[in-house]
Scaffold this motif. Structure first.
Motif, PDB file in Angstrom:
ATOM      1  N   PRO A   1       0.834  -1.198   0.000  1.00 17.31           N
ATOM      2  CA  PRO A   1       0.000   0.000   0.000  1.00 17.31           C
ATOM      3  C   PRO A   1       0.865   1.242   0.000  1.00 17.31           C
ATOM      4  CG  PRO A   1       0.079  -0.983   2.200  1.00 17.31           C
ATOM      5  CD  PRO A   1       0.791  -1.924   1.274  1.00 17.31           C
ATOM      6  N   PRO A   2       0.404   2.329  -0.623  1.00 16.95           N
ATOM      7  CA  PRO A   2      -0.897   2.510  -1.266  1.00 16.95           C
ATOM      8  C   PRO A   2      -0.918   2.086  -2.733  1.00 16.95           C
ATOM      9  CG  PRO A   2       0.288   4.561  -1.318  1.00 16.95           C
ATOM     10  CD  PRO A   2       1.201   3.588  -0.610  1.00 16.95           C
ATOM     11  N   TRP A   3       0.249   1.681  -3.266  1.00 21.91           N
ATOM     12  CA  TRP A   3       0.336   1.413  -4.707  1.00 21.91           C
ATOM     13  C   TRP A   3      -0.476   0.199  -5.124  1.00 21.91           C
ATOM     14  CZ3 TRP A   3       5.433   1.604  -2.151  1.00 21.91           C
ATOM     15  CH2 TRP A   3       5.861   2.913  -1.980  1.00 21.91           C
ATOM     16  N   ALA A   4      -0.668  -0.752  -4.213  1.00 18.16           N
ATOM     17  CA  ALA A   4      -1.419  -1.957  -4.550  1.00 18.16           C
ATOM     18  C   ALA A   4      -2.875  -1.658  -4.874  1.00 18.16           C
ATOM     19  CB  ALA A   4      -1.338  -2.964  -3.401  1.00 18.16           C
ATOM     20  N   ARG A   5      -3.349  -0.472  -4.482  1.00 21.45           N
ATOM     21  CA  ARG A   5      -4.754  -0.125  -4.740  1.00 21.45           C
ATOM     22  C   ARG A   5      -4.928   0.716  -6.009  1.00 21.45           C
ATOM     23  NH1 ARG A   5      -4.361   0.537   0.964  1.00 21.45           N
ATOM     24  NH2 ARG A   5      -4.016   2.768   0.750  1.00 21.45           N
ATOM     25  N   LEU A   6      -3.823   1.064  -6.675  1.00 22.24           N
ATOM     26  CA  LEU A   6      -3.915   1.907  -7.857  1.00 22.24           C
ATOM     27  C   LEU A   6      -4.093   1.070  -9.126  1.00 22.24           C
ATOM     28  CD1 LEU A   6      -1.064   4.495  -7.144  1.00 22.24           C
ATOM     29  CD2 LEU A   6      -3.521   4.732  -6.718  1.00 22.24           C
TER      30      LEU A   6
END
Length: 269
Positions: free
Chosen positions: A115-120
């Motif tokens: 996170p937070p990249w895993a949600r993009l």
């Protein structure tokens, strides 16, 4: 199809100069083709000091789909400084026997799942497929793997459009509830498609076809029946685009190009 004016990518350069074997560079760009030319042209052409005089450089990989320039720049900094990022504390340092290129791919693999990249809604694109290596751990299921150059940046040309009912544009095409400007309604990137929808409404529709996913990858637009990528819809929504829309106001100058240390940049720089 590439939405107008909303491309934010973080790339990996590989040095082809035999005098500097295995050297790599991580950077941010809104125009990959132009950026690699700048790197190979040296500092006088807009390249970074760390790449100047060491080329030729090849852009082999780019991650794109960031909702804003700030989001991409944060990703860039963490990829450059994994040892200083609290989100990557679990990633081990570079090993003596590990090539720099392989180390950067290992860091990237963990970043895509942190996170937070895993949600993009990111896309992992190999610009040079012959450099491709499998990431471990593999990217999340909602991160597509692409090959070749990204669609060219282009701004929508003004054209005569038939008059539309302003009330219909102010309501979600799926739930018919009112759209608020601050909600950033999603619009289809295909020309003349009337779709305007709440993000949550369209996400729920797309996820009906892939209920095992946390974020949709792509789906059939209910307005024009064309296939669209979720990342394209997010770009076109306009969230954060004003931070880097105008290249005259936002140059591809990197904080790490202005600092000769590995210290995190001051937030006011």
């Amino acid at each position: 199809m590439s939405p107008a004016g909303g491309f934010f990518g973080v790339y990996l350069l590989y040095c082809l100069n035999p005098k500097h074997p295995g050297r790599v560079y991580v950077g941010f760009t809104v125009d990959p083709a132009r950026r690699v030319q700048q790197h190979n042209g040296g500092r006088k052409k807009g390249g970074a000091w760390r790449t100047s005089g060491r080329g030729p450089w090849e852009m082999v990989l780019i991650v794109h789909g960031f909702p804003s320039a700030v989001a991409a720049l944060r990703f860039e900094w963490a990829w450059q400084h994994p040892h200083a990022s609290r989100r990557l504390a679990h990633v081990g340092p570079k090993q003596r026997s590990e090539a720099t290129f392989a180390f950067h791919l290992r860091v990237l693999a963990h970043m895509l799942r942190a996170p937070p990249w895993a949600r993009l809604p990111l896309t992992l694109r190999w610009l040079r497929p012959d450099f491709r290596q499998e990431l471990c751990p593999p990217p999340p299921p909602h991160v597509p793997l692409a090959f070749g150059p990204p669609p060219p940046r282009r701004r929508a040309a003004p054209s005569a459009q038939p008059a539309r009912d302003p009330d219909s544009e102010a309501r979600c095409s799926l739930c018919a509830r009112e759209l608020q400007d601050e909600e950033g309604p999603l619009c289809c990137p295909h020309p003349d498609c009337p779709l305007r929808a709440h993000m949550i409404c369209l996400a729920e529709l797309f996820l009906q076809e892939e209920p095992q996913q946390l974020l949709p990858l792509e789906g059939e637009c209910p307005g024009c029946r064309n296939s669209v990528l979720w990342g394209d819809l997010i770009w076109l929504s306009g969230k954060g685009h004003q931070e880097a829309e105008d290249d005259e106001e936002f140059k591809e100058a990197h904080w790490t190009d202005m600092l000769e240390t590995d210290q995190p940049p001051h937030p006011c720089t």
